[in-house]
Design a protein around this motif. Structure first.
Motif, PDB file in Angstrom:
ATOM      1  N   ARG A  75       0.805  -1.228   0.000  1.00 43.52           N
ATOM      2  CA  ARG A  75       0.000   0.000   0.000  1.00 43.52           C
ATOM      3  C   ARG A  75       0.830   1.265   0.000  1.00 43.52           C
ATOM      4  NH1 ARG A  75      -3.043   1.120   4.542  1.00 43.52           N
ATOM      5  NH2 ARG A  75      -1.554  -0.106   5.689  1.00 43.52           N
ATOM      6  N   LEU A  76       1.949   1.244   0.749  1.00 43.62           N
ATOM      7  CA  LEU A  76       2.671   2.482   1.026  1.00 43.62           C
ATOM      8  C   LEU A  76       4.105   2.505   0.514  1.00 43.62           C
ATOM      9  CD1 LEU A  76       1.456   2.678   4.732  1.00 43.62           C
ATOM     10  CD2 LEU A  76       0.467   3.886   2.772  1.00 43.62           C
ATOM     11  N   GLY A  77       4.606   1.380   0.029  1.00 44.66           N
ATOM     12  CA  GLY A  77       5.975   1.317  -0.455  1.00 44.66           C
ATOM     13  C   GLY A  77       7.007   1.124   0.632  1.00 44.66           C
ATOM     14  N   GLY A  78       6.573   1.052   1.880  1.00 46.79           N
ATOM     15  CA  GLY A  78       7.455   0.840   3.023  1.00 46.79           C
ATOM     16  C   GLY A  78       6.615   0.539   4.251  1.00 46.79           C
ATOM     17  N   VAL A  79       7.287   0.157   5.325  1.00 44.72           N
ATOM     18  CA  VAL A  79       6.614  -0.253   6.554  1.00 44.72           C
ATOM     19  C   VAL A  79       6.489   0.935   7.501  1.00 44.72           C
ATOM     20  CG1 VAL A  79       6.823  -1.764   8.571  1.00 44.72           C
ATOM     21  CG2 VAL A  79       7.414  -2.621   6.303  1.00 44.72           C
ATOM     22  N   THR A  80       5.317   1.088   8.088  1.00 47.52           N
ATOM     23  CA  THR A  80       5.070   2.151   9.053  1.00 47.52           C
ATOM     24  C   THR A  80       5.577   1.709  10.424  1.00 47.52           C
ATOM     25  OG1 THR A  80       3.095   2.818   7.849  1.00 47.52           O
ATOM     26  CG2 THR A  80       3.286   3.578  10.129  1.00 47.52           C
ATOM     27  N   ASP A  81       6.528   2.450  10.973  1.00 44.92           N
ATOM     28  CA  ASP A  81       7.057   2.196  12.317  1.00 44.92           C
ATOM     29  C   ASP A  81       6.661   3.367  13.206  1.00 44.92           C
ATOM     30  OD1 ASP A  81       8.341  -0.221  11.665  1.00 44.92           O
ATOM     31  OD2 ASP A  81      10.095   0.848  10.920  1.00 44.92           O
ATOM     32  N   PHE A  82       6.377   3.090  14.483  1.00 43.74           N
ATOM     33  CA  PHE A  82       5.939   4.172  15.358  1.00 43.74           C
ATOM     34  C   PHE A  82       6.332   4.009  16.818  1.00 43.74           C
ATOM     35  CE2 PHE A  82       2.601   1.080  14.948  1.00 43.74           C
ATOM     36  CZ  PHE A  82       2.161   0.877  16.249  1.00 43.74           C
ATOM     37  N   LEU A  83       6.934   2.906  17.191  1.00 48.72           N
ATOM     38  CA  LEU A  83       7.342   2.683  18.579  1.00 48.72           C
ATOM     39  C   LEU A  83       8.827   3.008  18.724  1.00 48.72           C
ATOM     40  CD1 LEU A  83       5.528  -0.742  19.078  1.00 48.72           C
ATOM     41  CD2 LEU A  83       4.735   1.517  19.808  1.00 48.72           C
ATOM     42  N   ASP A  84       9.140   3.943  19.601  1.00 46.68           N
ATOM     43  CA  ASP A  84      10.512   4.436  19.770  1.00 46.68           C
ATOM     44  C   ASP A  84      10.922   4.300  21.232  1.00 46.68           C
ATOM     45  OD1 ASP A  84      12.955   5.862  19.552  1.00 46.68           O
ATOM     46  OD2 ASP A  84      11.937   7.767  19.935  1.00 46.68           O
ATOM     47  N   PHE A  85      11.757   3.307  21.514  1.00 45.26           N
ATOM     48  CA  PHE A  85      12.297   3.125  22.864  1.00 45.26           C
ATOM     49  C   PHE A  85      13.719   3.661  22.904  1.00 45.26           C
ATOM     50  CE2 PHE A  85       8.818   0.149  22.901  1.00 45.26           C
ATOM     51  CZ  PHE A  85       8.346   0.230  24.203  1.00 45.26           C
ATOM     52  N   TYR A  86      14.094   4.241  24.033  1.00 41.67           N
ATOM     53  CA  TYR A  86      15.425   4.824  24.147  1.00 41.67           C
ATOM     54  C   TYR A  86      15.894   4.836  25.598  1.00 41.67           C
ATOM     55  CZ  TYR A  86      12.998   8.996  25.820  1.00 41.67           C
ATOM     56  OH  TYR A  86      12.212   9.863  26.536  1.00 41.67           O
ATOM     57  N   ILE A  87      17.216   4.961  25.743  1.00 44.12           N
ATOM     58  CA  ILE A  87      17.868   5.166  27.036  1.00 44.12           C
ATOM     59  C   ILE A  87      18.776   6.365  26.851  1.00 44.12           C
ATOM     60  CG2 ILE A  87      19.450   4.239  28.762  1.00 44.12           C
ATOM     61  CD1 ILE A  87      18.486   1.435  27.969  1.00 44.12           C
ATOM     62  N   GLY A  88      18.521   7.416  27.606  1.00 40.47           N
ATOM     63  CA  GLY A  88      19.294   8.649  27.452  1.00 40.47           C
ATOM     64  C   GLY A  88      19.079   9.215  26.067  1.00 40.47           C
ATOM     65  N   THR A  89      20.152   9.311  25.304  1.00 36.32           N
ATOM     66  CA  THR A  89      20.040   9.807  23.924  1.00 36.32           C
ATOM     67  C   THR A  89      20.178   8.684  22.899  1.00 36.32           C
ATOM     68  OG1 THR A  89      22.416  10.284  23.859  1.00 36.32           O
ATOM     69  CG2 THR A  89      20.953  12.083  24.561  1.00 36.32           C
ATOM     70  N   THR A  90      20.272   7.444  23.369  1.00 35.85           N
ATOM     71  CA  THR A  90      20.434   6.295  22.477  1.00 35.85           C
ATOM     72  C   THR A  90      19.071   5.669  22.202  1.00 35.85           C
ATOM     73  OG1 THR A  90      22.614   5.888  23.409  1.00 35.85           O
ATOM     74  CG2 THR A  90      21.611   4.095  22.149  1.00 35.85           C
ATOM     75  N   HIS A  91      18.649   5.721  20.931  1.00 33.57           N
ATOM     76  CA  HIS A  91      17.349   5.202  20.519  1.00 33.57           C
ATOM     77  C   HIS A  91      17.506   3.872  19.796  1.00 33.57           C
ATOM     78  CE1 HIS A  91      14.830   8.873  21.150  1.00 33.57           C
ATOM     79  NE2 HIS A  91      16.042   9.383  21.263  1.00 33.57           N
ATOM     80  N   TRP A  92      16.638   2.910  20.146  1.00 32.18           N
ATOM     81  CA  TRP A  92      16.513   1.687  19.381  1.00 32.18           C
ATOM     82  C   TRP A  92      15.801   2.069  18.088  1.00 32.18           C
ATOM     83  CZ3 TRP A  92      18.654  -2.897  19.934  1.00 32.18           C
ATOM     84  CH2 TRP A  92      18.141  -3.974  19.231  1.00 32.18           C
ATOM     85  N   PRO A  93      16.092   1.441  16.950  1.00 37.34           N
ATOM     86  CA  PRO A  93      15.348   1.792  15.735  1.00 37.34           C
ATOM     87  C   PRO A  93      13.844   1.616  15.948  1.00 37.34           C
ATOM     88  CG  PRO A  93      17.243   0.442  15.188  1.00 37.34           C
ATOM     89  CD  PRO A  93      17.130   0.442  16.693  1.00 37.34           C
TER      90      PRO A  93
END
Length: 160
Positions: free
Chosen positions: A112-130
């Motif tokens: 439908r969109l040509g890519g996957v919709t991601d929306f969950l963002d976990f992080y510690i300090g300034t380091t974010h998991w994709p």
């Protein structure tokens, strides 16, 4: 092979549930694109964001055409469906169902969109998991079930 279709029916039901929940949450994220485009802090260590991933895990293979990734995902789903059909354990069937539902949820986005919709963002300090989504979570949980669920009632195999 199991003579009953009950494990496959369980796998199919889990796949439909995982797919539906994934698509519903992605629709909510897309419907709130203005709110999520800059990120929405939910609690320390977790944000809601809106991101389109054209690749697979961590953006790998993002230069491949979406249909190539769709074909690969559908081949994997077909293979997992065969494993689910042959499964005699409910836990394995549930794991296979989670993998199938998650993979099909991401396939739907690619088509439908040509890519996957991601929306969950976990992080510690300034380091974010994709950023990721519930389809990714279903695939991960399905793999964990298959790899680590206790093998009740099965004798350990011996070699030699």
């Amino acid at each position: 092979m199991n003579g009953s279709n009950a494990p496959f029916a369980l796998a199919a039901g889990v796949a439909v549930a995982a797919f539906g929940l994934d698509q519903a949450t992605k629709a909510l994220a897309i419907a709130n694109a203005d709110l999520l485009s800059g990120g929405l802090a939910v609690f320390p260590g977790f944000n809601l964001v809106l991101h389109r991933n054209s690749g697979v895990s961590f953006g790998m293979f993002g230069d491949l055409p979406p249909l190539a990734l769709v074909g690969l995902a559908l081949a994997i789903v077909a293979w997992v469906a065969v494993l689910a059909f042959r499964s005699g354990r409910r836990s394995d069937a549930a794991g296979y169902g989670l993998i199938m539902g998650g993979a099909l949820g991401n396939v739907a986005d690619r088509l439908r969109l040509g890519g996957v919709t991601d929306f969950l963002d976990f992080y510690i300090g300034t380091t974010h998991w994709p950023a990721f989504n519930l389809a990714d979570t279903a695939i991960f949980c399905g793999a964990v079930i298959l790899l680590f669920w206790p093998r009740r009632g099965q004798a350990p195999t011996r070699t030699g």
